[in-house]
Enzyme design. Structure first.
Site, PDB file in Angstrom:
ATOM      1  CG  ASP A  66      -0.095  -4.162   2.719  1.00  0.00           C
ATOM      2  OD1 ASP A  66       0.363  -3.478   1.777  1.00  0.00           O
ATOM      3  OD2 ASP A  66      -0.527  -3.670   3.782  1.00  0.00           O
ATOM      4  CB  SER A  97       3.077   1.610   6.111  1.00  0.00           C
ATOM      5  OG  SER A  97       1.817   1.464   6.688  1.00  0.00           O
ATOM      6  CG  HIS A 135      -0.436   0.197   2.515  1.00  0.00           C
ATOM      7  ND1 HIS A 135      -0.191  -0.843   3.374  1.00  0.00           N
ATOM      8  CD2 HIS A 135      -0.075   1.314   3.191  1.00  0.00           C
ATOM      9  CE1 HIS A 135       0.287  -0.382   4.513  1.00  0.00           C
ATOM     10  NE2 HIS A 135       0.361   0.942   4.424  1.00  0.00           N
TER      11      HIS A 135
END
Length: 633
Positions: A172, A250, A141
């Protein structure tokens, strides 16, 4: 298959720290994210997986400077020792870790799902970790829909331009590569460890919002179980930690004992100190998946089960107190289970692991996880062994995982790295039905929601929906219509969106009649629609009456009727996004040192999938329905 989800609490992807969509994504009423029992996500290749073909000059520094193309071998992934560059401060092992953490700067080009002719670019940032030479691991992402990427290592001011090598939206995870092959040749890559234990101390490294320097937070592993990944709703193993994980974290490494135990992924919404990481079993699955030069994703075994905790059900099927398992209630046609598993079978073991009546298996002493985890840990092309009870007789069955689980979904997961497909005719807007479209609806009609449980068949491989109407006099009386499933064109059934598009384009009749459920009809005067098309498009600021992939289709098939010359000229077609690389020599996956050998490596419904969100909002609680990946496609 995909699960219908009910949002009771929301998880947030932590990718683009400065995303303009941030406030919208963390609103009290975020858009729903469907749970593909994940199998994304293209032939054998997962549709949402895309790869930037390797450049000839790109090489990986692994001790001796071996080329990237030559360094990838299936048995090398997570096995070879990393180069031995000395850390800045030999007395502080954290310096070695900090040296291998980078900040990822990204520019993303995204489309508005329900008005896919509109697009926008946005800037943001995430984190990543160097795992070999010039190869960097981060979240999908963070890298999704990217048009420009740069990375900057902790302790340096210089940024290096990078590109996406492999991306798995289901997992992901993405693998980036600096275009300068010598950028980080002297950096000691981080090593992968094993799945952490409960209460094991961890440190989260990254560049969260609120500053430009490296941040380190500490906590412990508080839970390990299968979770819905925010990015596409894939249901895979995840670890919950109580270390602070914030926007921008992230893709950053989660460290324990000086080694990587996971990658920061998402955090809890309206909760304190709850974050989630992608653990090393999923990282290894991703790296191993890439060894053949493409990302396939997760397979589907082909049947659905239900628990057997009810005493009456157990008594009916003659189970003793010592016998446990799950009851098969559906077998998918043309799946690996077709002809081998039957409705009414009781599945008692998977790969030698006893299945409890609630569907879990004991994967470590005193710790249980859903049995579909052992499907997730297999690569496509491998076999899974089951023990079953049929008519009170025990049997053994071996099933071959032949293709990604998402291929068994009529409604595909969220799509990334491409413009959504659309076609406008007579002011009516048509799109193929996928999870992006469902997420963009203001409520999901029951007929459409039911399709998320169905699989493709000989008569229909894709559903077509009229999403909305651009009001004009020629479509009067249809202005209130939206989210209509189109089943026939001039009385002929539709197999998929391309079939629908070609039927409309090839029609020579005076009227085009579209039939929805219960024979509800939309009638379009074909010649009038063609004549009025330019005016309608101009009135609503639409620059093309069809998406780029359909423009390219018209060029590839010159006999297919194109838009009339009076219509607004479509933009020049661009090369389609490559879903997965096909190269003579596979793009090398980095060799990564490990503490223990990789665990055997499931997913029903990705899909993963709305316009590529920078910050996704996933649901936590879901209805009991098939999932993509694991036990459901």
């Amino acid at each position: 298959m995909q699960k219908t989800t009910i949002i009771t609490s929301t998880l947030l992807c932590l990718g683009l720290a400065s995303s303009p969509n941030l406030l919208a994504e963390i609103s009290i009423n975020p858009p729903p994210v469907a749970q593909p029992a994940t199998p994304v996500t293209d032939g054998k290749v997962a549709p949402q997986s895309h790869v930037v073909p390797p450049t000839a000059a790109a090489t990986t520094t692994l001790g001796a400077a071996a080329s990237v193309e030559a360094s990838i071998a299936a048995d090398e992934i997570a096995l070879a020792a990393p180069p031995t560059a000395a850390p800045q401060n030999a007395n502080d092992p954290r310096e070695k870790i900090k040296d291998a953490v980078v900040k990822v700067y990204i520019v993303q080009h995204t489309y508005e799902t329900m008005s896919p002719w509109n697009s926008d670019s946005q800037k943001g940032s995430g984190s990543g970790l160097i795992i070999a030479g010039n190869l960097i691991l981060t979240n999908a992402h963070v890298a999704a829909d990217s048009t420009f990427l740069e990375v900057q290592r902790h302790g340096e001011t210089k940024r290096y331009e990078a590109e996406v090598v492999y991306i798995s939206h289901e997992s992901d995870l993405a693998l980036l590569r600096t275009k300068d092959v010598n950028a980080y040749k002297d950096v000691t890559p981080l090593e992968l460890s094993d799945l952490p234990k409960m209460q094991q101390p961890v440190e989260v490294y990254g560049f969260p919002i609120g500053g430009n320097t490296l941040s380190v937070t500490r906590g412990v592993v508080s839970r390990i179980e299968k979770q819905n990944y925010v990015h596409t709703g894939e249901n895979l193993i995840a670890a919950q930690v109580d270390a602070a994980i914030n926007f921008g974290n992230s893709g950053g490494p989660v460290i324990s004992g000086g080694k990587v135990v996971g990658v920061a992924m998402q955090s809890g919404f309206l909760t304190d100190n709850i974050g989630y990481m992608i653990p090393t079993p999923i990282i290894r699955h991703f790296l191993n998946d890439a060894t053949d030069g493409k990302i396939d994703g997760y397979g589907f075994h082909g049947f659905l089960t239900q628990s057997m905790e009810n005493p009456a059900m157990r008594h009916k099927y003659g189970l003793t107190d010592d016998q446990t398992g799950m009851l098969v209630h559906k077998v998918y046609k043309n799946s690996p289970a077709d002809g081998k598993i039957q409705v009414g079978d009781i599945v008692t073991e998977i790969d030698g692991h006893k299945i409890e009546n609630n569907g879990t298996v004991e994967f470590r002493p005193g710790e249980f996880i859903d049995h579909t985890h052992y499907i997730d840990m297999h690569q496509i092309g491998e076999n899974i062994k089951f023990k079953i009870i049929r008519n009170a007789q025990p049997q053994e069955v071996s099933l071959h995982l032949d293709k990604p689980g998402k291929e068994y979904l009529l409604v595909k997961p969220n799509q990334y790295d491409k413009q959504p497909t659309y076609f406008i005719f007579g002011g009516l807007v048509f799109m193929p039905l996928n999870q992006d479209v469902i997420d963009g609806m203001d409520g999901t009609p029951a007929r459409i929601g039911a399709l998320t449980y169905e699989s493709p068949d000989e008569t229909r491989s894709e559903a077509v929906i009229m999403t909305k109407v651009l009001p004009a006099d020629i479509n009067k009386d249809y202005h209130h219509d939206n989210d209509l499933l189109i089943e026939k064109v001039n009385g002929e059934s539709i197999h998929n969106f391309r079939d629908f598009y070609q039927k409309v384009q090839a029609s020579t009749s005076d009227f085009i009649t579209l039939q929805a459920a219960d024979d509800y009809q939309l009638v379009i005067d074909r010649k009038e629609a063609i004549a009025r098309q330019p005016q309608i498009l101009a009135q609503y600021g639409v620059n093309a009456d069809r998406s780029k992939d359909l423009q390219a289709l018209a060029l590839d098939q010159p006999n297919t009727p194109a838009a009339p010359s009076s219509a607004v000229a479509p933009a020049a077609p661009t090369a389609p996004v490559v879903a997965a690389p096909v190269v003579a020599t596979p793009t090398p996956v980095p060799t990564v040192a490990v503490e223990t050998a990789p665990a055997p490596a499931p997913v029903p419904a990705p899909t993963p999938a709305a316009t590529a969100p920078v910050v996704a909002a996933p649901p936590v609680t879901t209805e009991s329905a098939p999932a993509v990946g694991g036990s459901h496609p």
